[in-house]
Design a protein around this motif. Structure first.
Motif, PDB file in Angstrom:
ATOM      1  N   SER A  86      18.625  31.522  79.747  1.00 33.75           N
ATOM      2  CA  SER A  86      17.355  30.854  80.024  1.00 33.75           C
ATOM      3  C   SER A  86      17.231  30.503  81.506  1.00 33.75           C
ATOM      4  CB  SER A  86      17.228  29.587  79.166  1.00 33.75           C
ATOM      5  OG  SER A  86      17.199  29.909  77.791  1.00 33.75           O
ATOM      6  N   ALA A 125      16.401  33.616  83.219  1.00 33.74           N
ATOM      7  CA  ALA A 125      15.021  34.030  82.921  1.00 33.74           C
ATOM      8  C   ALA A 125      14.016  33.362  83.846  1.00 33.74           C
ATOM      9  CB  ALA A 125      14.685  33.718  81.466  1.00 33.74           C
ATOM     10  N   SER A 126      14.338  32.174  84.333  1.00 32.33           N
ATOM     11  CA  SER A 126      13.386  31.462  85.197  1.00 32.33           C
ATOM     12  C   SER A 126      13.143  32.176  86.515  1.00 32.33           C
ATOM     13  CB  SER A 126      13.884  30.036  85.469  1.00 32.33           C
ATOM     14  OG  SER A 126      15.014  30.044  86.330  1.00 32.33           O
ATOM     15  N   THR A 174       8.465  29.019  85.653  1.00 33.95           N
ATOM     16  CA  THR A 174       8.980  28.093  84.648  1.00 33.95           C
ATOM     17  C   THR A 174       9.081  28.826  83.319  1.00 33.95           C
ATOM     18  OG1 THR A 174       8.743  25.852  83.738  1.00 33.95           O
ATOM     19  CG2 THR A 174       6.714  27.095  84.105  1.00 33.95           C
ATOM     20  N   LEU A 175       9.395  28.093  82.241  1.00 33.34           N
ATOM     21  CA  LEU A 175       9.714  28.708  80.962  1.00 33.34           C
ATOM     22  C   LEU A 175       8.862  28.138  79.836  1.00 33.34           C
ATOM     23  CD1 LEU A 175      13.616  28.513  81.224  1.00 33.34           C
ATOM     24  CD2 LEU A 175      12.188  30.511  81.720  1.00 33.34           C
ATOM     25  N   THR A 176       8.723  28.917  78.768  1.00 36.29           N
ATOM     26  CA  THR A 176       8.020  28.444  77.582  1.00 36.29           C
ATOM     27  C   THR A 176       8.561  29.149  76.345  1.00 36.29           C
ATOM     28  OG1 THR A 176       5.829  27.904  76.720  1.00 36.29           O
ATOM     29  CG2 THR A 176       6.113  30.135  77.564  1.00 36.29           C
ATOM     30  N   ARG A 210       5.322  37.156  79.568  1.00 36.39           N
ATOM     31  CA  ARG A 210       4.971  36.325  80.728  1.00 36.39           C
ATOM     32  C   ARG A 210       3.507  35.905  80.693  1.00 36.39           C
ATOM     33  NH1 ARG A 210       7.141  39.056  85.740  1.00 36.39           N
ATOM     34  NH2 ARG A 210       9.015  38.688  84.485  1.00 36.39           N
ATOM     35  N   GLU A 224       7.746  32.409  82.050  1.00 32.66           N
ATOM     36  CA  GLU A 224       8.492  33.393  81.260  1.00 32.66           C
ATOM     37  C   GLU A 224       8.653  32.875  79.831  1.00 32.66           C
ATOM     38  OE1 GLU A 224      10.623  37.223  81.502  1.00 32.66           O
ATOM     39  OE2 GLU A 224       9.111  36.171  82.721  1.00 32.66           O
ATOM     40  N   ILE A 250      10.609  32.646  76.494  1.00 31.14           N
ATOM     41  CA  ILE A 250      11.964  32.843  75.984  1.00 31.14           C
ATOM     42  C   ILE A 250      11.986  32.493  74.498  1.00 31.14           C
ATOM     43  CG2 ILE A 250      13.026  32.504  78.242  1.00 31.14           C
ATOM     44  CD1 ILE A 250      13.843  29.687  77.328  1.00 31.14           C
TER      45      ILE A 250
END
Length: 250
Positions: free
Chosen positions: A115, A118-119, A132-134, A160, A224, A226
């Protein structure tokens, strides 16, 4: 990032001692190590760049140092993690060697190293200021929970989004997925410098969401997608769950 430069990336982990719901949180024991050291180990496993923990307490400083990680003392009066990591950045890299700064919250001891990696992916696009991530929301109760921050974004690739808004409300309306925002950020250095120079914005104050300051200032945030939400440790119950997760992994 496809062309990721380890030497140009800093992972900064802010750790604040003052916590109303879990006093002394960074030093809480998880499987034999303080929580802040567990977070640093997850960042180490991600293997994306130098790791520095930004602390505001001597006891935390000492345990991080003893564990073999770089650590820097910062002021106690910062209003946010981004302010703390910016002070740390100026202290440890005044000559501006680092181009990318990843802010990993100090209460994510179970975060997957993948993770963190992935950022960085959205920053392959040179137009992206902040990444950032979601995670897609799968539990119905989370869709209406104001403590679950939602990303409203426009799809720009299979995994994305380009962020248009962040909200505690249930949004967007209509059929389709809703996305739970994960507060881990990768900044271009110039973007972080710009961000901390801005005053809190109207929508930021209304929603109590700091990232809205960047959007209101016209900065681009890409997100991104995840597969799982990392456990943020805020309560004794969260701490017990984190212990169970890491014990199972071991």
């Amino acid at each position: 990032m496809n062309s990721h430069d380890f030497a140009k990336t800093l992972v900064l982990i802010p750790a604040r001692m003052a916590s109303t719901r879990l006093p002394g949180k960074p030093l809480a024991d998880i499987c034999g190590l303080p929580m802040i050291v567990q977070v640093a180990k997850r960042a180490q496993e991600a293997n994306v760049g130098r790791i520095v923990v930004a602390v505001d307490d001597q006891a935390v400083f000492d345990v991080v140092k003893k564990a073999g990680f770089d650590v820097v003392m910062t002021r106690v009066d910062h209003q946010s993690g981004s302010d703390r990591i910016y002070e740390a950045l100026c202290l440890i890299d005044p000559d501006k060697h680092a181009d990318i700064i990843i802010n990993v919250q100090g209460d994510l001891p179970t975060i997957e190293p993948d993770s963190i990696r992935a950022s960085l992916r959205p920053l392959d696009n040179p137009s992206t200021d902040i990444a950032t991530l979601t995670v897609e929301i799968t539990h119905e109760e989370e869709k209406t929970n104001p403590n679950v921050v939602k990303v409203v974004g426009s799809p720009i690739a299979d995994e994305r989004l380009r962020a248009l808004y962040f909200t505690r409300a249930t949004a967007p309306h209509g059929n389709g997925p809703l996305y739970h925002h994960i507060g881990l950020y990768a900044y271009r250095r110039k973007a972080l410098e710009t961000f901390v120079s801005l005053s809190p914005s109207t929508l930021e104050k209304r929603e109590s969401l700091e990232q809205l300051r960047a959007l209101e200032a016209g900065m681009r945030i890409d997100v991104e997608i995840i597969s799982s939400v990392p456990l943020g440790v805020d309560t004794p119950a969260d701490l017990d769950k984190a212990r169970q997760i890491l014990a199972a992994r071991a």
